[in-house]
Design an enzyme around this catalytic site. Structure first.
Site: not given
Ligand code: IVH
Length: 710
Positions: A48-49, A51, A130, A326, A431, A434
């Site tokens: 809505a925002d 649009d 990561k 993670k 549903c 429908c």
């Molecule tokens: S290795 C073939 N190393 O996480 C593997 N990825 O969830 C290539 N990412 O698409 C990735 N830190 O964008 C790798 N130290 C790290 C990373 C990393 C962040 C990201 C990357 C990947 C995504 C997957």
């Protein structure tokens, strides 16, 4: 969240200078909304925002036609903002990572690897943070940065070279590098830079970013590189793509080499010798998380020996030699305002929690999934209690959590805060879209609408799936436009075939209707029709995936395509297969295809209404057959192999992966279509069947010689 704009008539009182400034502001807001909706898949404002912004823009343009901007939002369809970037086909795919959430899953990861490699001793791994940013691939030729690209769908990204050139951490030239070198890593923004940028944006009255990742993405993907230059982006290198010469023999040494070439590599990278080592390092990094100065969402583990990485290879979108461990989810408590039921593409009724907006780990959450009716009622699929049997009611005080990018979930409910009049939630048995009965199959946690294509919700969700990234991926035709065309009385799109007749129905040259619509113009209509036209030629695996048949995801579609090779053969197999007949036997002999998939596929392809829609679609297309993966240099290319008995030098999975990489198909049972049987000790009925059919049978050593591994 953007506050609703004042009524459109307010444009009558604007001075030209104010109108110009306002058009600029609206162009920026709408571009940002398009980016988050279409490209980052993380809408930041409500429909809505959105649009309302577009309407306000159109009304000011109508009153001040001379002030209409060259990049006016009314000339653009949805994702057009990012379509300004050129496309880059990655020579080596950019993959994502499998996730682990517990120490046990890390042990499983290590077990799987040792099993795959038939390797008894310990394996060394690197462990590194990561980074929560967006991945980039930087291509150097002759030591010069010649191209930078985003990941995109992993196969094709966007050319952001001009933007990457403005980032300090990215070297523009390299000394003593291989002739061709693609360095990959993460662009990100530090906490301090993010806070300063948001402050600057706030003072200028501009949009602020929800978190450093969004800020990094929004900053990098600017068509005007001078905006990127003004944004404090950083880059960590962590892997590579194409290379004319290897960097090192191990991951650790390769990282050191990248460091020596001038890249930032993460200083928290260590070498570990066991899963226990890995989780210990994970705990150390988690303890430092708050003080690192940038966002991370886990720790990545990679097999250190690059030769072993090579043997382990890839699944369809992730390497076998790496995993992301993670961090635990982030939590917050809030009020449950309502429970809505959404009907998905396969008819599944999914309950969605509408929440009092709450910040969970830096992101404002107002929706969360409630999984299914049992989950709301406080039981698991087997009838056992979850949350100690507490049900979830509208009005409840609930705990929301999110881990990484996944959809937020409701974990718990606080009964002491339950309103007196809260009622148990009645999950619908019809549903609401429908009116068809919504049924649960025995053993299925999900209730499904039985309306099939007559259900507008299923039809529209299937269309959205059809145009999605891994399917037809039609530029300018995303979920938003599908919603619009689905309801369009003049130029409707109700089934996929309608997409390909749209231009003809609009009068084709000159277009008649669409170009005069709000949000369209001559140029955007021409672009849209060109984008549709470009997808008339489509690879078989994408088409199979795009059909949106239950249980047929990207990986299964790829297996089916690789097996049948052409649409005609696929169609013939799926149309004639019934349990017990040869077509069924052929289908279920494909490694990775079981009875459930086979039933779903044949059911869909033999259903008259579904089938009519598929036939109408295919009549509009040229389906590209699958090319054998490697036709030269491989003695098994194009052959169908069956492995039986025990393999001693390589695991069954490695043998299969190797065979497929060499262009062969691997089947689970011997039939007249089998070309070669590889029999290890203990081979039984399959070896006998091969003998009876006169099929060539070899032992493991002969196989290794054929596969080039002796
Ligand atoms: S290795 C073939 N190393 O996480 C593997 N990825 O969830 C290539 N990412 O698409 C990735 N830190 O964008 C790798 N130290 C790290 C990373 C990393 C962040 C990201 C990357 C990947 C995504 C997957």
């Amino acid at each position: 969240m953007i506050t609703q704009s004042p009524e459109t008539s307010e444009s009558d009182t604007l001075t030209p200078a104010a109108a110009r400034a306002e058009l600029e502001r609206l162009a920026r807001l709408i571009a940002a909304a398009n980016l988050s909706y279409h490209t980052l898949d993380a809408p930041e404002i409500t429909d809505a925002d959105y649009d309302a912004l577009k309407r306000r823009n159109a009304s000011i343009e109508a009153r001040f036609p001379d002030l209409k901007r060259a990049d006016s939002p009314s000339e653009q369809v949805g994702g057009a903002v990012v379509s300004g970037f050129g496309k880059v086909a990655h020579r080596v795919r950019m993959l994502s990572l499998e996730n682990a959430f517990s120490a046990d899953e890390v042990v499983d990861f290590d077990d799987r690897i040792r099993k795959f490699l038939n390797h008894d001793g310990p394996i060394d791994y690197t462990a590194e943070p990561k980074i929560d940013g967006l991945s980039l691939s930087l291509r150097y030729e002759g030591g010069r940065l010649v191209q930078a690209a985003t990941r995109g769908d992993g196969e094709t990204g966007e050319n952001v070279t001009a933007n990457a050139l403005t980032i300090n951490d990215i070297p523009k030239t390299l000394q003593d590098a291989p002739e061709v070198l693609e360095v990959r890593g993460e662009a990100y923004m530090s906490h301090a830079d993010f806070a300063a940028l948001n402050e600057k944006q706030r003072q200028a009255g501009d949009k602020t970013f929800a978190n450093p990742r969004n800020a990094a993405a929004g900053s990098l993907r600017q068509l005007d590189a001078s905006i990127t230059a003004a944004r404090p982006l950083r880059f960590f290198a962590y892997t590579w793509g194409e290379m004319s010469a290897p960097l090192a023999d191990t991951q650790k040494d390769a990282m050191e080499r990248l460091g020596a070439l001038g890249f930032q590599v993460n200083p928290e990278t260590v070498l570990c010798h066991s899963p226990e080592d890995l989780t210990a390092h994970y705990a150390r990094i988690e303890a430092q998380r708050a003080t690192l100065g940038y966002d991370i969402d886990g720790v990545v583990y990679k097999v250190n020996d690059l030769a072993l990485q090579g043997r382990l290879g890839f699944r369809s979108t992730t390497p076998r030699w790496a995993i992301a461990h993670k961090f635990a989810a982030e939590l917050a408590w809030t009020r449950l305002l309502a429970i809505d039921i959404q009907v998905g593409r396969t008819g599944a009724l999914s309950p969605v929690a509408r929440l009092q907006p709450v910040t969970v780990g830096g992101v404002v959450v107002s929706n969360a999934t409630l999984h299914n009716e049992d989950y709301i009622a406080g039981r698991d699929a087997k009838g056992g209690a979850i949350r100690d049997g507490k049900d979830i009611r509208v009005g409840d005080w609930v705990q929301v959590y999110r881990a990484g990018d996944v959809i937020p979930k409701i974990a718990d409910v606080d009964l002491s805060q339950r309103p007196d009049d809260a009622q148990p939630f009645q999950f619908p048995h019809l549903c609401q879209e429908c009116g068809s009965p919504a049924l649960r199959d025995e053993g299925d946690a999900v209730r499904r609408c039985t309306g099939g294509l007559i259900c507008p919700a299923q039809a529209v969700e299937r269309l959205k799936h059809f145009v999605s990234r891994a399917a037809f991926d039609i530029e300018g035709l995303g979920a938003k436009q599908i919603e619009m065309f689905f309801k369009d009385p003049e130029l409707p799109i109700h089934t996929p075939a309608d997409i390909f007749t749209l231009a003809a129905r609009d009068g084709q040259n000159p277009w008649k209707k669409l170009k005069n619509r709000d949000g369209f113009g001559e140029k955007s209509v021409t672009n849209l029709f060109a984008a549709i036209e470009a997808k008339r030629v489509i690879p078989l695996d994408r088409l199979i995936f795009a059909l949106g048949i239950r249980h047929i995801g990207e990986q299964v579609a790829a297996l089916l395509a690789r097996h049948y090779m052409t649409w005609d053969q696929f169609e013939a197999g799926a149309t004639s297969g019934t349990p017990g007949n040869p077509a069924w036997a052929e289908l279920t002999a494909i490694d990775g295809i079981g009875d459930v998939v086979a039933r779903s596929l044949t059911g869909a392809m033999q259903n008259p209404a579904e089938r009519a829609a598929v036939d109408r679609l295919v009549a509009q297309l040229t389906v590209q057959p699958v090319a054998p993966r490697m036709t030269t240099g491989s003695p098994v290319a194009g052959l169908t192999l069956v492995f039986t008995g025990t393999l001693e030098k390589m695991s069954r999975s490695e043998a299969k992966a190797r065979a497929e990489a060499l262009g062969a198909k691997v089947a689970g049972s011997v039939s007249a279509k089998t070309d070669l049987v590889i029999a290890g000790p203990g081979a039984g009925s399959k070896a006998k069947a091969a003998e009876a059919l006169g099929i060539r049978t070899i032992d493991e050593d002969e196989w290794l010689a054929l596969a080039g591994q002796t």
